[in-house]
Design a protein around this motif. Structure first.
Motif, mmCIF file in Angstrom:
data_model
loop_
_atom_site.group_PDB
_atom_site.id
_atom_site.type_symbol
_atom_site.label_atom_id
_atom_site.label_comp_id
_atom_site.label_asym_id
_atom_site.label_seq_id
_atom_site.Cartn_x
_atom_site.Cartn_y
_atom_site.Cartn_z
ATOM 1 N N ARG A 301 0.973 -1.223 0.087
ATOM 2 C CA ARG A 301 0.092 -0.067 0.120
ATOM 3 C C ARG A 301 0.729 1.046 0.037
ATOM 4 O O ARG A 301 1.760 1.153 1.214
ATOM 5 N N VAL A 302 0.878 1.860 -0.925
ATOM 6 C CA VAL A 302 1.074 3.822 -0.876
ATOM 7 C C VAL A 302 0.247 4.792 -0.767
ATOM 8 O O VAL A 302 -0.554 4.359 -1.703
ATOM 9 N N ASN A 303 -0.157 5.039 0.162
ATOM 10 C CA ASN A 303 -0.598 5.844 0.671
ATOM 11 C C ASN A 303 -2.186 5.430 0.650
ATOM 12 O O ASN A 303 -2.304 4.433 0.942
ATOM 13 N N SER A 304 -3.052 5.515 -0.576
ATOM 14 C CA SER A 304 -4.528 5.806 -0.549
ATOM 15 C C SER A 304 -4.608 3.868 -1.694
ATOM 16 O O SER A 304 -4.762 3.327 -2.519
ATOM 17 N N GLN A 305 -3.245 4.182 -2.400
ATOM 18 C CA GLN A 305 -3.313 3.002 -3.696
ATOM 19 C C GLN A 305 -2.271 1.315 -3.236
ATOM 20 O O GLN A 305 -1.716 1.570 -2.321
ATOM 21 N N LYS A 306 -3.400 0.666 -3.630
ATOM 22 C CA LYS A 306 -2.729 -0.372 -3.661
ATOM 23 C C LYS A 306 -2.402 -1.832 -4.743
ATOM 24 O O LYS A 306 -2.633 -0.937 -6.083
ATOM 25 N N PHE A 307 -1.504 -2.164 -4.451
ATOM 26 C CA PHE A 307 -0.156 -2.879 -5.026
ATOM 27 C C PHE A 307 -0.325 -4.594 -4.821
ATOM 28 O O PHE A 307 0.194 -5.341 -4.092
ATOM 29 N N ILE A 308 -1.063 -5.109 -6.202
ATOM 30 C CA ILE A 308 -1.785 -6.305 -5.329
ATOM 31 C C ILE A 308 -0.603 -7.331 -6.631
ATOM 32 O O ILE A 308 -0.552 -7.223 -7.563
ATOM 33 N N HIS A 309 0.527 -8.386 -5.968
ATOM 34 C CA HIS A 309 0.791 -8.570 -6.753
ATOM 35 C C HIS A 309 1.282 -10.199 -6.131
ATOM 36 O O HIS A 309 0.622 -10.466 -4.802
ATOM 37 N N ILE A 310 1.037 -11.327 -7.096
ATOM 38 C CA ILE A 310 1.376 -13.007 -7.309
ATOM 39 C C ILE A 310 2.788 -13.015 -7.703
ATOM 40 O O ILE A 310 2.721 -12.898 -9.019
#
Length: 351
Positions: A301-310
């Motif tokens: 999570r970068v502030n309110s942004q989300k980065f979802i990885h597999i």
């Protein structure tokens, strides 16, 4: 506004990366630009980079032997050298033969129309080079006795910087009050001497460095605001998806509090159609370093942004990625994000 940057000219802070402000970053970004629109590497930049020695200036929470092991397993695009923060002086590396990987970041405040002040924290591992001839010329114009010398030196370094790649770090919620309220020296000491990130583990770093290394070999940029997947994602129809325990921590942006809530997260992941298992980060770390092959969820999570990885633990390849521009009400993973993983696994199976 508080600025901090974690590459130092000897013991002082040099905030050369902080002359412009950015509202979004990515978990992994590879290219000459990390914000705005994707851009191709300028001609000859990658060739120049491959002929450098990369100076890694990293956190003290991992010992040198472990760093050497993970780097030997993940980094071969350049030769490299590990340098401790207290021994590093950027001005000793201006002969054109070096590139750099170090911890950097900044704290930005923005006033909303309502008058409320919103804080943003960005911290990352940055890979870059310098236009050494241009920097030397600019430094010669400076007066070391001037009170504005350090500020002008920062500007000179910033204007002669050549970006290569960036890996975002996910600050622990317990560290945010320190980042928001402390002066730069305290923040700098914390970044380099304390365990203050969810995704700063030796195994995680190995996979991040593998991705940067292998992507740079292709010569292709990697724009992390994209959402996509690789065919091997279909393997998760039969294999277990491992979830690091830090995903269980639920953050409340209104109260700036966080707590582990396994029941809530299990409820979120009940919508996952395949097999998953929670696992301690240290165990995942050990398995990655041992060269085991499995898939794990990597949420940043970068502030309110989300980065979802597999991620494939053996290769470091990102087999699924989902960028979510979130609002305050969606700081945490939701069922809709899990369902998106389901749908992409099904798509991969059809190909």
């Amino acid at each position: 506004m508080t600025k901090f940057n974690f590459i130092s000219i000897k013991y002082s802070l040099i905030s050369f990366a902080l002359l412009f402000f950015i509202n979004s970053f990515s978990q992994v970004s590879i290219g000459p630009r990390h914000v705005g629109k994707s851009k191709k590497f300028p001609k000859e930049r990658l060739g120049k980079f491959k002929n450098t020695e990369t100076i890694f200036v990293l956190s003290d929470i991992i010992d040198t032997e472990t760093y050497e092991k993970l780097l030997s397993d993940s980094w071969d695009i350049t030769s490299y050298q590990l340098v401790k923060r207290e021994d590093f002086n950027l001005l000793n590396y201006l002969d054109g033969n070096y590139s750099f990987a170090n911890l950097e970041g900044y704290h930005k405040q923005k006033q909303m129309k309502s008058g409320a002040i919103v804080d943003y924290i960005y911290i990352y591992i940055n890979f870059f080079m310098l236009d050494n001839e241009g920097l030397k010329k600019d430094i010669k114009k400076l007066d070391p006795e001037s009170k504005k010398y350090e500020r002008k030196l920062n500007k000179a370094i910033s204007s002669n910087r050549e970006n290569i790649a960036r890996v975002d770090l996910f600050p622990k919620d317990t560290f945010l009050p320190t980042a928001l309220s402390s002066d730069t020296s305290v923040i700098m000491d914390s970044i380099y001497s304390r365990d203050v990130f969810y995704n700063y583990k030796s195994g995680f770093l190995k996979n991040y460095f593998q991705k940067v290394n292998d992507q740079l070999k292709t010569g292709e940029e990697y724009w992390m605001y994209d959402n996509d997947y690789l065919p091997e994602l279909k393997n998760l129809s039969k294999q277990t998806l491992y979830i690091p325990n830090y995903h269980l921590i639920k953050y409340n942006p209104w109260k700036m509090t966080a707590k582990e809530d396994k029941d809530d997260f299990k409820d979120t992941f009940d919508s996952y159609d395949y097999k998953f298992e929670f696992q301690d980060e240290d165990e995942i770390d050990r398995r990655i370093l041992a060269g085991e092959e499995f898939y794990y969820l990597r949420f940043v999570r970068v502030n309110s942004q989300k980065f979802i990885h597999i991620v494939n633990s053996k290769t470091g390849e990102i087999v699924y990625r989902n960028y979510v521009a979130g609002m305050l009400s969606s700081y945490n993973l939701k069922k809709r994000h899990v369902k998106d993983i389901n749908s992409h696994i099904k798509k991969a199976l059809k190909k």
